[in-house]
Design a protein around this motif. Structure first.
Motif, PDB file in Angstrom:
ATOM      1  N   THR A   1       0.846  -1.186   0.000  1.00  0.00           N
ATOM      2  CA  THR A   1       0.000   0.000   0.000  1.00  0.00           C
ATOM      3  C   THR A   1       0.879   1.232   0.000  1.00  0.00           C
ATOM      4  O   THR A   1       2.047   1.181   0.396  1.00  0.00           O
TER       5      THR A   1
ATOM      6  N   GLY B   1      -5.023   3.292   2.541  1.00  0.00           N
ATOM      7  CA  GLY B   1      -5.676   2.105   3.062  1.00  0.00           C
ATOM      8  C   GLY B   1      -5.979   2.213   4.550  1.00  0.00           C
ATOM      9  O   GLY B   1      -5.610   3.177   5.220  1.00  0.00           O
TER      10      GLY B   1
ATOM     11  N   ASP C   1      -8.836  -5.786   6.030  1.00  0.00           N
ATOM     12  CA  ASP C   1      -7.793  -4.921   5.458  1.00  0.00           C
ATOM     13  C   ASP C   1      -8.314  -4.281   4.178  1.00  0.00           C
ATOM     14  O   ASP C   1      -8.855  -4.984   3.311  1.00  0.00           O
ATOM     15  N   HIS C   2      -8.138  -2.978   4.057  1.00  0.00           N
ATOM     16  CA  HIS C   2      -8.395  -2.292   2.788  1.00  0.00           C
ATOM     17  C   HIS C   2      -7.086  -1.638   2.365  1.00  0.00           C
ATOM     18  O   HIS C   2      -6.553  -0.783   3.084  1.00  0.00           O
ATOM     19  N   LEU C   3      -6.537  -2.044   1.212  1.00  0.00           N
ATOM     20  CA  LEU C   3      -5.195  -1.636   0.808  1.00  0.00           C
ATOM     21  C   LEU C   3      -5.181  -1.143  -0.637  1.00  0.00           C
ATOM     22  O   LEU C   3      -6.101  -1.397  -1.410  1.00  0.00           O
ATOM     23  N   HIS C   4      -4.093  -0.438  -0.975  1.00  0.00           N
ATOM     24  CA  HIS C   4      -3.920   0.110  -2.322  1.00  0.00           C
ATOM     25  C   HIS C   4      -2.625  -0.411  -2.952  1.00  0.00           C
ATOM     26  O   HIS C   4      -1.718   0.362  -3.246  1.00  0.00           O
TER      27      HIS C   4
ATOM     28  N   GLY D   1      -8.824  -0.412  -5.408  1.00  0.00           N
ATOM     29  CA  GLY D   1      -7.871  -1.159  -4.607  1.00  0.00           C
ATOM     30  C   GLY D   1      -8.417  -2.525  -4.250  1.00  0.00           C
ATOM     31  O   GLY D   1      -9.192  -3.124  -5.002  1.00  0.00           O
TER      32      GLY D   1
ATOM     33  N   THR E   1      -9.846  -5.242  -0.860  1.00  0.00           N
ATOM     34  CA  THR E   1     -10.254  -5.463   0.530  1.00  0.00           C
ATOM     35  C   THR E   1     -10.168  -6.960   0.800  1.00  0.00           C
ATOM     36  O   THR E   1     -10.558  -7.777  -0.043  1.00  0.00           O
TER      37      THR E   1
ATOM     38  N   SER F   1      -4.562 -10.881   2.510  1.00  0.00           N
ATOM     39  CA  SER F   1      -4.181  -9.649   1.802  1.00  0.00           C
ATOM     40  C   SER F   1      -2.944  -9.885   0.948  1.00  0.00           C
ATOM     41  O   SER F   1      -2.895  -9.513  -0.238  1.00  0.00           O
TER      42      SER F   1
END
Length: 678
Positions: free
Chosen positions: A23, A28, A121-124, A184, A186, A199
């Motif tokens: 990320t 995120g 998890d929310h990531l880029h 992105g 999740t 992730s």
């Protein structure tokens, strides 16, 4: 004491955020759910810890977490007024906080709270966004991940997106996460370890697929003439263009800059498709909020002359501003915030590299890092498919989102010298160090120039990291050395606004003992040195077109005839008149030139420590350790002058209060009647 779920969350977040493949900086968010005892009822209460608004995963600590009651958060579903009013739900989060609540909840809070998983998890990641921005991203998601990862069409972050992902999770029990179109990824899991593994599996699987199945030249063939210049030539051309580009990028408000010639940037700019891809702009909201929707790209080969490059950049800047204004006018509504500025934040120069801009050095540097992320995303998307970012209408909806505007309005008022770039000579000790320290404290980026590089770098390190200050070597008697220091400054921070001619030395001798070498040395360092520094700096200031300040640290000796001091006092008088001459010459460019006349500054002074103090004490018939007191007693105010007092004068002269003052000398001598200006 930190809850174990929260402790696991922080550790996971730090690991994920430490690796840029996972990320981007401050991008995120992550969450964990758990149970604690309610101190009011004594009963167990379900809570969620989630990274708050504006934090960074890699450096997340407990104060950066928002803490919410799950029962109240999930109850918001029953009062949700629908997509048209979903922004109202952000304010409603405040009513779900537990205790003091910790950090402010971010717009993604609903996603974390409504998804039925203990950890989210929310990531880029670049690899994930490459799939998310591919024209056939949904098909690629199925092909790459099977039924373990679900495609979610683009939707602006918010409460509805949280409901959508919660529904997908409920409908797809086999799924471990999703690709968010244009945005992105999740992922979720029952434990922190499982979620982190999920992730990383999504990120690594996407990267591996791109590497194995992607086209060899996703940006097209190399264009003749657009290849990277040799390293030294790149640096020289970047330094030569930096002032002009910063001036263009600061048309609406002054910006600090950052330069990089990272391989990813140079390779992108050398390829046939760079122009059309750059024009499409970035897609992930985290990217374009920091880079603007698209960069400005110089469409000349690397061999183009500085003169031709400057002329073309000026033309392109006018076109960029018109295009951005058209973008704003096409999508703005009567309720939209006012346009925030039409200048580019990313400027790309083939064969040379990328200039990025922001309100401070960290923001400028991070903007550049985000555009490197965007290049990686475009590479991955083009390698498998066609890069297809979200529409300009959707970008505008986020860029001028009321919630984004509210976040900007909450930012603290900038310090008086924020956004200014200062170079101080002789700044590793004494007066120069005090000036550099004060300028940094007032928000300026500072270049500490000194004959001793190690001391300059050590003094800079005391002020903070390289986003705050750098140390450079500068022999002010050598024009080439000065130019190298100026180049270092403009490449580190984008340009220059404020120069302090402070470097000096003194040999206290009567006329008959003053040698020609003594005379030449002092005049070379102070009179000639100040001239050379001012000349090199003025070129940058004029090219920028932003005005600026040049300060001379002269001396009361420039007007006071003290004993046994012919060479030093004469060169200080030379400096004093340079102030007047340059104030007249540079005024038409908005450049102010002023001077400061201190009395003897003993404490912390490199000059006094090098023998000058002993000589002056001998002249006055006192002990050297009493010199400061002696100087104080001969003043009207009976006060010793310290380096910090000179620094105060620099701040005032270069600050907003004296914006109409030039050609002035300010005495900082506690009152020496014989040195009164007439």
């Amino acid at each position: 004491m930190t809850n174990q779920a929260a402790a696991d969350l922080i550790a996971r977040s730090n690991r994920l955020g430490a690796d840029p493949k996972n990320t981007n900086y401050a991008g995120g968010n992550t969450s964990a759910k758990g149970t604690e005892t309610d101190p009011v009822t004594g009963e167990p209460v379900e809570l969620m810890w989630v990274k708050g608004s504006g934090g960074d995963l890699g450096t997340l600590t407990e104060p950066g977490l928002a803490v919410l009651r799950l029962d109240r958060l999930r109850a918001l579903v029953d009062v949700y007024p629908g997509l048209e009013r979903e922004d109202e739900m952000v304010a409603a989060f405040d009513y779900t906080l537990h205790g003091k609540g910790g950090a402010a909840p971010s717009i993604d809070t609903a996603m974390h709270g409504l998804v039925d998983a203990a950890h989210v998890d929310h990531l880029h990641p670049d690899s994930g966004i490459a799939i998310a921005t591919a024209a056939d991203g949904e098909e690629l998601t199925q092909k790459i991940f099977g039924d373990r990862v679900v495609w979610v069409p683009w939707r602006r972050p918010g409460f509805q997106l949280g409901l959508d992902i919660a529904a997908i999770k409920a409908e797809s029990p086999q799924a471990i996460g999703c690709i968010l179109g244009g945005h992105g990824i999740t992922a979720w899991g029952d434990t922190s370890e499982e979620t982190e593994a999920n992730s990383l599996w999504i990120i690594d699987t996407a990267a591996a697929y791109i590497a194995e199945h992607g086209a060899a030249e996703p940006f097209g063939p190399v264009v003749d003439g657009f290849e990277p210049l040799e390293a030294g030539e790149r640096r020289a051309k970047a330094a030569a263009l930096a002032a002009t580009i910063r001036g263009l990028a600061s048309h609406d408000k002054p910006m600090v800059g950052h330069f990089t010639d990272a391989p990813e940037v140079l390779e992108f700019l050398s390829r046939a498709k760079s122009g059309e891809l750059a024009a499409l702009g970035t897609s992930c909201p985290d990217h374009f909020l920091r880079t603007k929707v698209k960069p400005m790209l110089l469409d000349l080969p690397a061999s183009a002359s500085i003169e031709d490059s400057v002329a073309r950049l000026t033309e392109l800047h006018e076109a960029y501003r018109a295009d951005y204004r058209a973008y704003y006018d096409a999508h703005a509504t009567p309720e939209s915030p006012a346009i925030r500025g039409a200048d580019p934040l990313i400027v790309l120069v083939p064969g040379v590299g990328m200039f990025s801009y922001g309100a401070n050095k960290q923001t400028a540097r991070v903007a550049g890092e985000f555009y490197v992320n965007a290049i990686n995303v475009m590479r991955g998307a083009e390698a498998l498919s066609t890069y297809s970012p979200i529409s300009d209408a959707e970008k505008f909806a986020i860029e001028y989102w009321a919630l984004e505007e509210a976040k900007l309005q909450r930012m603290p008022k900038p310090k008086p010298h924020a956004g200014r770039i200062a170079l101080v000579t002789g700044a590793a000790s004494g007066i120069g160090k005090a000036i550099a320290t004060r300028l940094a404290a007032e928000g300026a980026c500072v270049v500490i120039a000194d004959l001793d590089l190690d001391k300059a770098q050590a003094a800079a390190a005391e002020l903070g990291n390289t986003d705050v200050a750098i140390g450079v070597q500068a022999n002010v008697t050598d024009g080439a050395a000065i130019q190298r220091a100026i180049d270092d400054a403009v490449l580190a921070f984008g340009g220059l606004d404020l120069v302090v001619n402070n470097a000096g030395l003194s040999l206290s001798k009567p006329l008959l003992e003053t040698t020609e070498a003594d005379w030449d040395l002092q005049h070379d360092v102070m009179a000639k040195g100040s001239f050379l520094v001012s000349k090199a700096a003025a070129k940058v200031l004029i090219e920028q077109g932003l005005g600026g300040d040049i300060i001379y640290i002269s001396s009361k000796n420039s007007v006071f005839a003290g004993p046994n001091n012919i060479a030093y006092s004469a060169t200080k008088a030379d400096q004093a008149h340079q102030v007047r001459l340059l104030a007249v010459e540079l005024g038409e460019y908005g450049i102010k030139v002023n001077g400061i006349n201190p009395d003897g500054v003993v404490r912390g002074s490199g000059i006094f420590a090098s023998g000058w103090g002993a000589n002056r004490a001998k002249t006055y018939g006192i002990e050297e350790e009493d010199l400061g007191k002696f100087y104080a007693q001969r003043t009207i105010l009976k006060r010793e002058v310290l380096p910090e007092h000179v620094a105060n004068a620099v701040i005032v002269l270069t600050g907003p209060e004296l914006s109409h003052t030039t050609g002035l000398h300010i005495p900082v001598d506690a009152g020496v009647a014989a040195a009164f200006l007439r």
